[in-house]
Scaffold this active site. Structure first.
Site, PDB file in Angstrom:
ATOM      1  N   LYS A  53      -2.671  48.316  11.680  1.00 32.53           N
ATOM      2  CA  LYS A  53      -3.029  47.091  12.399  1.00 32.53           C
ATOM      3  C   LYS A  53      -4.278  47.237  13.270  1.00 32.53           C
ATOM      4  CE  LYS A  53       0.716  44.339  11.653  1.00 32.53           C
ATOM      5  NZ  LYS A  53       0.675  42.942  11.214  1.00 32.53           N
ATOM      6  N   SER A 304       2.068  52.632   6.034  1.00 31.25           N
ATOM      7  CA  SER A 304       1.382  51.710   6.949  1.00 31.25           C
ATOM      8  C   SER A 304       1.451  52.121   8.417  1.00 31.25           C
ATOM      9  CB  SER A 304       1.941  50.292   6.786  1.00 31.25           C
ATOM     10  OG  SER A 304       3.333  50.279   7.040  1.00 31.25           O
TER      11      SER A 304
END
Length: 318
Positions: A53, A304
């Site tokens: 992110k 991720s």
């Protein structure tokens, strides 16, 4: 959201690389032996915030400072990684960052957000209720409400997909976890910008199947709950803009159980000595589930993030 061009993703990469280097992708031999296919892992657990992110936070803040120079602070809702990204980027830009998380959110992610300069508020029983409170606070305090999905966020996140596809251009399939959708939409955007034929497979939790239900029904569906320990997947209703992209661009969406995710976390540790959080291990869990389908192929999995509380990880590894 319009389709991103190669030049737009490259420009985003230049902004991202002012803050962090490109992350690695490795083809781990023990994973190949275990699964019967070549497995390329994209290591987004190796960013400054421990998750992908951060890339979107950097590009979003560049856009916000340019388009809305009068803004003096932002507010957003998160389970952790989105909030860390925006806290880091907002602090670097000299802006206040108010981060709303659900009650009982990860203690270590909350601490990390504070460490990057964010003010953390706990509200609501899940991400969707925290998001409603963030919208209220934006109005009440005159802050810019950063949504969980935005073109500028996807543009930044697409830089990891560009790195992966440029390093390994002939991937048959890439598995990507789905929360609010920036990750899978970014992979689709980079694939399409490069003109590749790689299949993109989304991954959700069996306890939070809204994206899968919506994909298969061809319309937005909402679930009553999203009670998975993989907090990055814990979303009850898809973001419409994201859904439109992965509905058109994904090959399919696979659901994995908390038990399968926990096993993938253990496999990451034994086969690569990497720490993966629940959502971070979901893509590998889906590949393990579909290993018969992928036999002999060259496959990418997005790790991720690696932001998992020590107590949770100790229990899973134990």
């Amino acid at each position: 959201m319009y389709a991103l061009t190669y030049d737009e993703i490259e420009q985003a990469a230049r902004q991202v690389y002012q803050v962090m280097p490109a992350t690695a992708q490795y083809a781990w031999p023990l994973l190949a032996q275990r699964l019967g296919c070549t497995v390329w892992v994209k290591h987004e657990n190796h960013t400054p915030t421990g998750a992908f992110k951060v890339r979107g936070g950097i590009t979003f803040m560049h856009w916000l400072k340019r388009e809305r120079p009068e803004v003096n602070g932002i507010v957003t809702a998160t389970r952790g990684n989105h909030g860390q990204s925006l806290a880091l980027a907002a602090s670097a830009a000299g802006l206040k960052a108010l981060i709303v998380v659900p009650q009982g959110n990860s203690v270590e992610k909350n601490n990390a957000m504070r460490g990057f300069g964010g003010e953390v508020i706990e509200y609501g029983r899940d991400f969707d209720e925290a998001r409603e409170e963030a919208a209220r606070l934006a109005q009440a305090q005159g802050l810019y409400l950063v949504p969980p999905f935005h073109t500028e966020l996807v543009k930044g996140v697409a830089t990891y997909a560009l790195e992966l596809f440029k390093a390994v251009a002939d991937l048959d399939t890439v598995y990507v976890p789905i929360g609010c959708g920036s990750g899978i939409c970014a992979v689709i955007a980079a694939r399409d910008a490069l003109g590749l034929n790689t299949q993109v497979v989304g991954v959700v939790s069996t306890e939070a199947t809204a994206a899968k239900q919506s994909f298969e029904a061809g319309m937005i569906c909402e679930t009553a709950s999203a009670n998975t320990f993989a907090d990055g997947l814990a979303v009850r209703k898809p973001i419409p803009e994201a859904f439109a992209i992965y509905r058109a661009g994904a090959a399919r969406i696979v659901a994995v159980s908390d038990q399968e995710i926990a096993e993938a976390m253990r496999v990451y540790y034994t086969d690569t000595h990497n720490l993966a959080e629940g959502a971070g291990a979901a893509a590998l869990a889906a590949l393990i589930q579909e290993r018969g389908l992928m036999k002999g192929k060259k496959v990418g999995v997005i790790l991720s993030g690696g932001n998992v509380d020590r107590s949770v990880y100790a229990q899973i590894i134990g």
